[in-house]
Design an enzyme around this catalytic site. Structure first.
Site, PDB file in Angstrom:
ATOM      1  N   LYS A  68      52.002  47.905  34.389  1.00  0.00           N
ATOM      2  CA  LYS A  68      52.577  46.687  34.971  1.00  0.00           C
ATOM      3  C   LYS A  68      51.533  46.000  35.862  1.00  0.00           C
ATOM      4  O   LYS A  68      50.516  46.620  36.224  1.00  0.00           O
ATOM      5  CB  LYS A  68      53.829  47.056  35.770  1.00  0.00           C
ATOM      6  CG  LYS A  68      53.588  48.012  36.939  1.00  0.00           C
ATOM      7  CD  LYS A  68      54.887  48.633  37.433  1.00  0.00           C
ATOM      8  CE  LYS A  68      54.641  49.556  38.613  1.00  0.00           C
ATOM      9  NZ  LYS A  68      55.860  50.319  38.974  1.00  0.00           N
ATOM     10  N   ARG A 166      67.324  51.670  44.366  1.00  0.00           N
ATOM     11  CA  ARG A 166      66.514  50.471  44.147  1.00  0.00           C
ATOM     12  C   ARG A 166      66.937  49.888  42.806  1.00  0.00           C
ATOM     13  O   ARG A 166      67.627  48.896  42.743  1.00  0.00           O
ATOM     14  CB  ARG A 166      65.032  50.854  44.192  1.00  0.00           C
ATOM     15  CG  ARG A 166      64.099  49.687  44.262  1.00  0.00           C
ATOM     16  CD  ARG A 166      62.651  50.105  44.320  1.00  0.00           C
ATOM     17  NE  ARG A 166      62.204  50.725  43.079  1.00  0.00           N
ATOM     18  CZ  ARG A 166      60.946  51.034  42.804  1.00  0.00           C
ATOM     19  NH1 ARG A 166      60.000  50.803  43.701  1.00  0.00           N
ATOM     20  NH2 ARG A 166      60.613  51.577  41.654  1.00  0.00           N
ATOM     21  N   TYR A 288      36.855  33.398  63.179  1.00  0.00           N
ATOM     22  CA  TYR A 288      37.960  32.520  63.584  1.00  0.00           C
ATOM     23  C   TYR A 288      38.728  33.096  64.771  1.00  0.00           C
ATOM     24  O   TYR A 288      38.967  34.304  64.835  1.00  0.00           O
ATOM     25  CB  TYR A 288      38.956  32.372  62.430  1.00  0.00           C
ATOM     26  CG  TYR A 288      38.526  31.421  61.336  1.00  0.00           C
ATOM     27  CD1 TYR A 288      38.007  30.157  61.618  1.00  0.00           C
ATOM     28  CD2 TYR A 288      38.694  31.789  60.000  1.00  0.00           C
ATOM     29  CE1 TYR A 288      37.647  29.292  60.587  1.00  0.00           C
ATOM     30  CE2 TYR A 288      38.347  30.925  58.966  1.00  0.00           C
ATOM     31  CZ  TYR A 288      37.823  29.675  59.268  1.00  0.00           C
ATOM     32  OH  TYR A 288      37.482  28.837  58.249  1.00  0.00           O
ATOM     33  N   MET A 341      38.974  33.498  54.132  1.00  0.00           N
ATOM     34  CA  MET A 341      39.293  33.430  52.701  1.00  0.00           C
ATOM     35  C   MET A 341      38.173  34.001  51.828  1.00  0.00           C
ATOM     36  O   MET A 341      38.420  34.719  50.860  1.00  0.00           O
ATOM     37  CB  MET A 341      39.579  31.981  52.293  1.00  0.00           C
ATOM     38  CG  MET A 341      40.116  31.856  50.870  1.00  0.00           C
ATOM     39  SD  MET A 341      40.339  30.159  50.322  1.00  0.00           S
ATOM     40  CE  MET A 341      41.568  29.570  51.474  1.00  0.00           C
TER      41      MET A 341
END
Ligand SMILES: *Cc1c(COP(=O)(O)O)cnc(C)c1O
Length: 402
Positions: A68, A166, A288, A341
């Site tokens: 998956k 679940r 940052y 990023m």
């Protein structure tokens, strides 16, 4: 099986992390363009060796492969054919589109869709030739409706709940289902499965409880193959293997069981390049929001990897905390300042040897930094590290099987 790939799995066959550790993080290869800023190296021979090692570990039970999420981010187009070549014939995916991809890359394989049948989608799944993992009576009815006169619908799997709460059918619903002879006549359950909640902790009491519950529930579908264990569960012993195990993470080299070493070796190495090295004076802010300030003069390398490439923002430590790290010349260098990023900043002040320079590769995942350690450095798990690897790095598939 006398295949030497299987017999020598942990020691000699690992092109990435086995044998002598490379002191230089990444040996550039002709297959990698000079312009690459990051490389994800995926060892297909080791992937096949891992599947075979797990298959041997659980034999005579069968071993499926969970592919998956684009084979845990590593690329189903390359991973699925390699596993098929290793001998794997049963694949599990989450969604319809993933099933379509798996069948494209391994025609003839049996592919199970863990998310089951979305309303109105039964016919499409049948036309694709995949098998849904059913969890509710509504889904069971929708699938049974495909049955022709005096014939069963195509094979499917049934997910029963044993305590994870679940996905999975509750015991009372399962009883109603098996008591309905007319409905059962239109169904062909190839697999009855459940999923463990705490298999990464070998001594957790829930393992035994879920095992007992599963034995009771699977007995209601005696003709279906039973499947309980994923990567971590298959290390809990024979009683957890039943007819089919469903590893994902371990195939890709992950150590899913915190207590028992899985007989697999790493498949993935992630490396990115240094763009700039600079000396930051005492008191200088890095990154940052100035979350990190150099207490003493520091040498900082800026590396071409950021959250768009799968580096977690949580991997950056503010002053006084420990966070993530990368490997520079075989040594650990902490990530300091915010992850942005495209970039991270790492403290290489204490790295021994010739000074790192622009263009050098550092490891984000590698021999000295396994997936689990990367996860811990970002307050998450190796699974999330693997499935979040970005698509900007050059993907380099190696296959040293010859
Ligand atoms: C994802 C998943 C698996 C594979 O789990 P791993 O821990 O990666 O081996 C097996 N079964 C189910 C139901 C899953 O959702």
């Amino acid at each position: 099986m006398s295949d030497r790939n299987v017999l020598s799995v942990p020691v000699t066959r690992n092109a990435l992390h086995g044998g002598a550790l490379r002191e230089v993080a990444f040996a550039p290869s002709a297959a990698i363009p000079a312009s690459a800023t990051g490389v994800i190296t995926i060892d297909l021979a080791q992937l096949r060796a891992n599947w075979r090692a797990l298959a041997m570990h659980v034999a005579p039970a069968g071993c499926a492969a969970v592919v998956k999420a684009d084979a845990y981010g590593l690329g189903a187009a390359r991973i699925v054919p390699a596993l098929y070549q290793a001998g794997c014939r049963n694949f599990f995916v989450a969604t319809f589109d993933e099933a379509a991809a798996a069948l494209k890359y391994a025609p003839g394989a049996t592919v199970y869709i863990l998310d089951g049948v979305m309303p109105g989608a039964a016919r499409d799944i049948a036309a694709l030739g995949a098998r849904p993992v059913l969890t509710s009576l509504g889904e069971v009815d929708a699938w049974a409706a495909l049955a022709a006169e005096d014939e069963a619908a195509p094979p499917a799997a049934l997910h029963v709940d044993t305590g994870l709460h679940r996905l999975g059918m509750a015991e009372d619903e399962l009883e109603a289902l098996v008591a309905d002879d007319a409905l059962m006549a239109r169904l062909d359950f190839a697999v009855v499965m459940s999923h463990l909640a705490c298999a990464d902790e070998a001594s957790h009491a829930m393992n035994r409880q879920q095992l007992d519950t599963f034995k009771r529930l699977r007995a209601k579908l005696p003709r279906a193959r039973a499947s309980l264990a994923a990567s971590d569960g298959l290390m809990l012993g024979r009683s957890f293997h039943f007819d089919l195990v469903r590893p994902g993470y371990a195939l890709y080299g992950g150590q899913a069981n915190a207590d028992l070493k899985t007989p697999v070796s790493p498949v993935v190495q992630v490396s990115a390049r240094i763009l700039q090295v600079q000396d930051v004076p005492a008191g200088g802010a890095i990154g940052y929001s100035a979350t990190y300030r150099a207490a003493t003069p520091r040498r900082i390398a800026t590396v071409a990897a950021g959250y768009a490439d799968g580096v977690f923002r949580h991997a950056s430590a503010a002053n006084g905390e420990t966070g993530g790290a990368v490997i520079v010349r075989g040594q650990k260098a902490p990530v300091v300042g915010r992850v942005s990023m495209d970039l991270i900043t790492v403290d290489i002040t204490d790295i021994d040897g010739p000074p790192p320079v622009r263009g050098d590769y550092v490891d984000l995942v590698g021999p000295r930094l396994p997936l689990e350690a990367v996860g811990a450095g970002a307050r998450t798990i190796g699974y999330e590290v693997l499935t979040r690897l970005g698509h900007r790095f050059h993907r380099h598939y190696v296959d040293n099987s010859d």
